[in-house]
Design a protein around this motif. Structure first.
Motif, PDB file in Angstrom:
ATOM      1  N   LEU A   1      -7.588  40.839  50.665  1.00  0.00           N
ATOM      2  CA  LEU A   1      -7.030  42.156  50.954  1.00  0.00           C
ATOM      3  C   LEU A   1      -5.521  42.164  50.790  1.00  0.00           C
ATOM      4  CD1 LEU A   1      -9.115  43.292  54.076  1.00  0.00           C
ATOM      5  CD2 LEU A   1      -9.267  44.137  51.736  1.00  0.00           C
ATOM      6  N   GLY A   2      -4.890  41.024  51.099  1.00  0.00           N
ATOM      7  CA  GLY A   2      -3.446  40.939  50.931  1.00  0.00           C
ATOM      8  C   GLY A   2      -3.021  41.158  49.495  1.00  0.00           C
ATOM      9  N   ARG A   3      -3.891  40.808  48.554  1.00  0.00           N
ATOM     10  CA  ARG A   3      -3.565  41.013  47.140  1.00  0.00           C
ATOM     11  C   ARG A   3      -3.538  42.483  46.758  1.00  0.00           C
ATOM     12  NH1 ARG A   3      -7.852  36.427  45.022  1.00  0.00           N
ATOM     13  NH2 ARG A   3      -6.832  34.625  46.009  1.00  0.00           N
ATOM     14  N   LEU A   4      -4.155  43.320  47.593  1.00  0.00           N
ATOM     15  CA  LEU A   4      -4.150  44.758  47.306  1.00  0.00           C
ATOM     16  C   LEU A   4      -2.746  45.345  47.343  1.00  0.00           C
ATOM     17  CD1 LEU A   4      -7.227  45.997  49.386  1.00  0.00           C
ATOM     18  CD2 LEU A   4      -7.052  45.877  46.895  1.00  0.00           C
ATOM     19  N   LEU A   5      -1.813  44.631  47.970  1.00  0.00           N
ATOM     20  CA  LEU A   5      -0.451  45.135  48.064  1.00  0.00           C
ATOM     21  C   LEU A   5       0.209  45.268  46.691  1.00  0.00           C
ATOM     22  CD1 LEU A   5       0.743  43.147  51.206  1.00  0.00           C
ATOM     23  CD2 LEU A   5       0.383  45.604  51.042  1.00  0.00           C
ATOM     24  N   ASN A   6      -0.436  44.724  45.667  1.00  0.00           N
ATOM     25  CA  ASN A   6       0.120  44.821  44.319  1.00  0.00           C
ATOM     26  C   ASN A   6      -0.158  46.168  43.662  1.00  0.00           C
ATOM     27  OD1 ASN A   6       1.048  42.146  44.451  1.00  0.00           O
ATOM     28  ND2 ASN A   6      -0.935  41.338  43.792  1.00  0.00           N
ATOM     29  N   GLY A   7      -1.154  46.911  44.163  1.00  0.00           N
ATOM     30  CA  GLY A   7      -1.455  48.217  43.587  1.00  0.00           C
ATOM     31  C   GLY A   7      -1.693  49.207  44.715  1.00  0.00           C
TER      32      GLY A   7
ATOM     33  N   VAL B   1       0.783  54.794  48.319  1.00  0.00           N
ATOM     34  CA  VAL B   1       1.783  55.387  49.185  1.00  0.00           C
ATOM     35  C   VAL B   1       2.890  54.362  49.400  1.00  0.00           C
ATOM     36  CG1 VAL B   1       0.723  54.580  51.346  1.00  0.00           C
ATOM     37  CG2 VAL B   1       2.162  56.625  51.373  1.00  0.00           C
ATOM     38  N   SER B   2       4.100  54.842  49.592  1.00  0.00           N
ATOM     39  CA  SER B   2       5.229  53.938  49.831  1.00  0.00           C
ATOM     40  C   SER B   2       5.987  54.374  51.080  1.00  0.00           C
ATOM     41  CB  SER B   2       6.173  53.901  48.618  1.00  0.00           C
ATOM     42  OG  SER B   2       6.761  55.177  48.419  1.00  0.00           O
ATOM     43  N   PHE B   3       6.642  53.406  51.697  1.00  0.00           N
ATOM     44  CA  PHE B   3       7.426  53.648  52.911  1.00  0.00           C
ATOM     45  C   PHE B   3       8.857  53.184  52.679  1.00  0.00           C
ATOM     46  CE2 PHE B   3       3.069  53.184  54.244  1.00  0.00           C
ATOM     47  CZ  PHE B   3       2.902  54.202  55.165  1.00  0.00           C
ATOM     48  N   ASN B   4       9.785  54.039  53.041  1.00  0.00           N
ATOM     49  CA  ASN B   4      11.197  53.686  52.969  1.00  0.00           C
ATOM     50  C   ASN B   4      11.669  53.326  54.366  1.00  0.00           C
ATOM     51  OD1 ASN B   4      14.227  54.357  53.211  1.00  0.00           O
ATOM     52  ND2 ASN B   4      13.900  54.298  50.998  1.00  0.00           N
ATOM     53  N   VAL B   5      12.087  52.064  54.539  1.00  0.00           N
ATOM     54  CA  VAL B   5      12.535  51.586  55.845  1.00  0.00           C
ATOM     55  C   VAL B   5      13.949  51.045  55.690  1.00  0.00           C
ATOM     56  CG1 VAL B   5      12.043  50.072  57.800  1.00  0.00           C
ATOM     57  CG2 VAL B   5      10.166  50.963  56.407  1.00  0.00           C
ATOM     58  N   ASP B   6      14.903  51.810  56.138  1.00  0.00           N
ATOM     59  CA  ASP B   6      16.314  51.406  56.089  1.00  0.00           C
ATOM     60  C   ASP B   6      16.724  50.919  54.701  1.00  0.00           C
ATOM     61  OD1 ASP B   6      18.824  51.086  57.182  1.00  0.00           O
ATOM     62  OD2 ASP B   6      18.448  49.040  57.885  1.00  0.00           O
ATOM     63  N   GLY B   7      16.317  51.685  53.689  1.00  0.00           N
ATOM     64  CA  GLY B   7      16.725  51.370  52.324  1.00  0.00           C
ATOM     65  C   GLY B   7      15.770  50.475  51.565  1.00  0.00           C
ATOM     66  N   GLU B   8      14.804  49.858  52.230  1.00  0.00           N
ATOM     67  CA  GLU B   8      13.812  49.012  51.550  1.00  0.00           C
ATOM     68  C   GLU B   8      12.512  49.788  51.372  1.00  0.00           C
ATOM     69  OE1 GLU B   8      13.154  44.970  52.559  1.00  0.00           O
ATOM     70  OE2 GLU B   8      15.107  44.740  53.538  1.00  0.00           O
ATOM     71  N   THR B   9      11.857  49.564  50.242  1.00  0.00           N
ATOM     72  CA  THR B   9      10.616  50.264  49.930  1.00  0.00           C
ATOM     73  C   THR B   9       9.426  49.314  50.052  1.00  0.00           C
ATOM     74  OG1 THR B   9      11.757  51.756  48.402  1.00  0.00           O
ATOM     75  CG2 THR B   9       9.363  51.570  48.187  1.00  0.00           C
ATOM     76  N   PHE B  10       8.393  49.785  50.760  1.00  0.00           N
ATOM     77  CA  PHE B  10       7.161  49.015  50.929  1.00  0.00           C
ATOM     78  C   PHE B  10       5.993  49.851  50.420  1.00  0.00           C
ATOM     79  CE2 PHE B  10      10.167  47.666  54.136  1.00  0.00           C
ATOM     80  CZ  PHE B  10      10.052  46.284  54.137  1.00  0.00           C
ATOM     81  N   HIS B  11       5.119  49.236  49.633  1.00  0.00           N
ATOM     82  CA  HIS B  11       3.967  49.930  49.071  1.00  0.00           C
ATOM     83  C   HIS B  11       2.704  49.554  49.835  1.00  0.00           C
ATOM     84  CE1 HIS B  11       6.374  51.306  45.662  1.00  0.00           C
ATOM     85  NE2 HIS B  11       6.907  50.084  45.655  1.00  0.00           N
ATOM     86  N   ALA B  12       1.791  50.512  49.959  1.00  0.00           N
ATOM     87  CA  ALA B  12       0.559  50.262  50.720  1.00  0.00           C
ATOM     88  C   ALA B  12      -0.537  51.213  50.273  1.00  0.00           C
ATOM     89  CB  ALA B  12       0.825  50.419  52.216  1.00  0.00           C
ATOM     90  N   HIS B  13      -1.708  51.082  50.914  1.00  0.00           N
ATOM     91  CA  HIS B  13      -2.852  51.952  50.647  1.00  0.00           C
ATOM     92  C   HIS B  13      -3.123  52.816  51.875  1.00  0.00           C
ATOM     93  CE1 HIS B  13      -3.391  48.484  47.963  1.00  0.00           C
ATOM     94  NE2 HIS B  13      -3.980  49.334  47.134  1.00  0.00           N
ATOM     95  N   ARG B  14      -3.225  54.099  51.676  1.00  0.00           N
ATOM     96  CA  ARG B  14      -3.493  55.002  52.789  1.00  0.00           C
ATOM     97  C   ARG B  14      -4.778  54.613  53.521  1.00  0.00           C
ATOM     98  NH1 ARG B  14      -0.563  59.871  52.438  1.00  0.00           N
ATOM     99  NH2 ARG B  14       0.632  60.035  50.499  1.00  0.00           N
ATOM    100  N   ALA B  15      -5.830  54.320  52.765  1.00  0.00           N
ATOM    101  CA  ALA B  15      -7.123  54.056  53.382  1.00  0.00           C
ATOM    102  C   ALA B  15      -7.082  52.799  54.257  1.00  0.00           C
ATOM    103  CB  ALA B  15      -8.200  53.903  52.306  1.00  0.00           C
ATOM    104  N   VAL B  16      -6.387  51.763  53.790  1.00  0.00           N
ATOM    105  CA  VAL B  16      -6.313  50.518  54.563  1.00  0.00           C
ATOM    106  C   VAL B  16      -5.550  50.741  55.862  1.00  0.00           C
ATOM    107  CG1 VAL B  16      -5.425  48.159  54.591  1.00  0.00           C
ATOM    108  CG2 VAL B  16      -6.515  49.057  52.521  1.00  0.00           C
ATOM    109  N   LEU B  17      -4.391  51.375  55.769  1.00  0.00           N
ATOM    110  CA  LEU B  17      -3.579  51.596  56.966  1.00  0.00           C
ATOM    111  C   LEU B  17      -4.276  52.537  57.931  1.00  0.00           C
ATOM    112  CD1 LEU B  17      -1.528  50.151  55.208  1.00  0.00           C
ATOM    113  CD2 LEU B  17       0.212  51.796  55.962  1.00  0.00           C
ATOM    114  N   ALA B  18      -4.954  53.539  57.397  1.00  0.00           N
ATOM    115  CA  ALA B  18      -5.664  54.485  58.262  1.00  0.00           C
ATOM    116  C   ALA B  18      -6.831  53.808  58.978  1.00  0.00           C
ATOM    117  CB  ALA B  18      -6.175  55.656  57.425  1.00  0.00           C
ATOM    118  N   ALA B  19      -7.485  52.875  58.306  1.00  0.00           N
ATOM    119  CA  ALA B  19      -8.599  52.167  58.926  1.00  0.00           C
ATOM    120  C   ALA B  19      -8.123  51.221  60.021  1.00  0.00           C
ATOM    121  CB  ALA B  19      -9.370  51.387  57.861  1.00  0.00           C
ATOM    122  N   ARG B  20      -6.928  50.686  59.883  1.00  0.00           N
ATOM    123  CA  ARG B  20      -6.414  49.702  60.832  1.00  0.00           C
ATOM    124  C   ARG B  20      -5.730  50.331  62.034  1.00  0.00           C
ATOM    125  NH1 ARG B  20      -7.513  44.827  61.495  1.00  0.00           N
ATOM    126  NH2 ARG B  20      -5.556  43.738  61.133  1.00  0.00           N
ATOM    127  N   SER B  21      -5.130  51.496  61.843  1.00  0.00           N
ATOM    128  CA  SER B  21      -4.333  52.094  62.915  1.00  0.00           C
ATOM    129  C   SER B  21      -4.667  53.574  63.083  1.00  0.00           C
ATOM    130  CB  SER B  21      -2.838  51.932  62.601  1.00  0.00           C
ATOM    131  OG  SER B  21      -2.059  52.811  63.385  1.00  0.00           O
TER     132      SER B  21
END
Length: 259
Positions: free
Chosen positions: A86-92, A95-115
């Motif tokens: 699942l960690g490899r999914l971070l490559n595609g 949705v992206s998050f901007n945190v103090d100038g840094e960009t992080f990419h993720a999947h809506r479905a994964v984050l929604a399922a976890r939190s």
């Protein structure tokens, strides 16, 4: 099937008849198993003993034996690697998050399922549900990076991967986990903080746990309750900051230790 082989005079010449040897034999030669074998001396009903001389005084020796098979003719199965995959999914991502100038990419479905918090924000009716990029506040990039990795892999990195201050990282990560309703992550952080508990860190840890983790809060208070710990902890800067932020807890702690 097992067979017990007993040699009353031992099996080595140097035993000279002064030792008894016991061997466990698996009769089914086509099978391969691992087992734990134990044997104890027992008297003739009067008392247990590990002394052969004492039991022989009763006329005979009784051996009590136990066998526990720990594995038998099994196929080795590796540990789960779901988190790694699942960690490899971070490559595609979608949705992206901007945190103090840094960009992080993720999947809506994964984050929604976890939190449940992310579920509402990413899949609900909130504005973020349709935004391709979301800006987050009140969280440091390093903390979000660890939290995001946890949501995909369900693991925490070791202290050597948490920067120059793993203790502070755990404090911030615990607070972030609480805000995002990641209960397992919160308790893992609490355990890490508890493992590092000392008179120098207890006040800062208690301040962190006051609202976010009742389990850690109670352990900190119990730690403070030991008079020898309290007398040293009150001299730290963390205790001063704790009193400024939560003045009511200081009175409770003093009452607890009778100070």
């Amino acid at each position: 099937m097992w067979r017990m082989n007993c040699y009353s005079s031992g099996v080595r010449e140097r035993d000279m008849g002064q030792h008894v040897s016991l061997f466990l034999e698996l009769l089914n030669k086509s099978s391969s198993v691992e087992a734990i074998f134990g044997a104890w001396l027992k008297g003739n009903g009067r008392q247990n003993s590990t002394s052969a001389k004492r039991t022989l005084a009763y006329g005979y020796i009784t051996f009590v034996c136990a066998i526990m098979v720990v594995s038998g003719n099994s196929i080795s199965v590796p540990p789960s690697d779901l988190g790694e995959h699942l960690g490899r999914l971070l490559n595609g991502t979608d949705v992206s998050f901007n945190v103090d100038g840094e960009t992080f990419h993720a999947h809506r479905a994964v984050l929604a399922a976890r939190s449940p918090v992310f579920h509402v924000g990413l899949l609900g009716s909130m504005a973020e549900a349709t935004m391709p990029a979301i800006t987050l506040h009140d969280i440091a990039p390093a903390v979000f990076r660890v939290m995001l990795r946890f949501m995909y892999t369900d693991t925490l990195p070791g202290d050597d991967e948490l920067g120059t201050s793993p203790f502070e990282m755990m404090q911030h990560l615990l607070a972030a986990a609480d805000r995002c309703a990641l209960d397992r992550l919160k308790l893992l952080c609490a355990q890490r903080l508890w493992d590092k508990m000392s008179v120098d860190t207890v006040a800062a840890t208690l301040a962190c746990a006051m609202y976010s983790c009742s389990e850690l809060k109670n352990k900190c208070i119990d730690f403070f309750a030991a008079e020898k710990n309290f007398k040293k902890a009150v001299l730290t800067d963390g205790f001063l900051h704790l009193g400024q932020k939560f003045p009511s807890i200081i009175a409770d702690l003093r009452e607890r230790v009778g100070a």
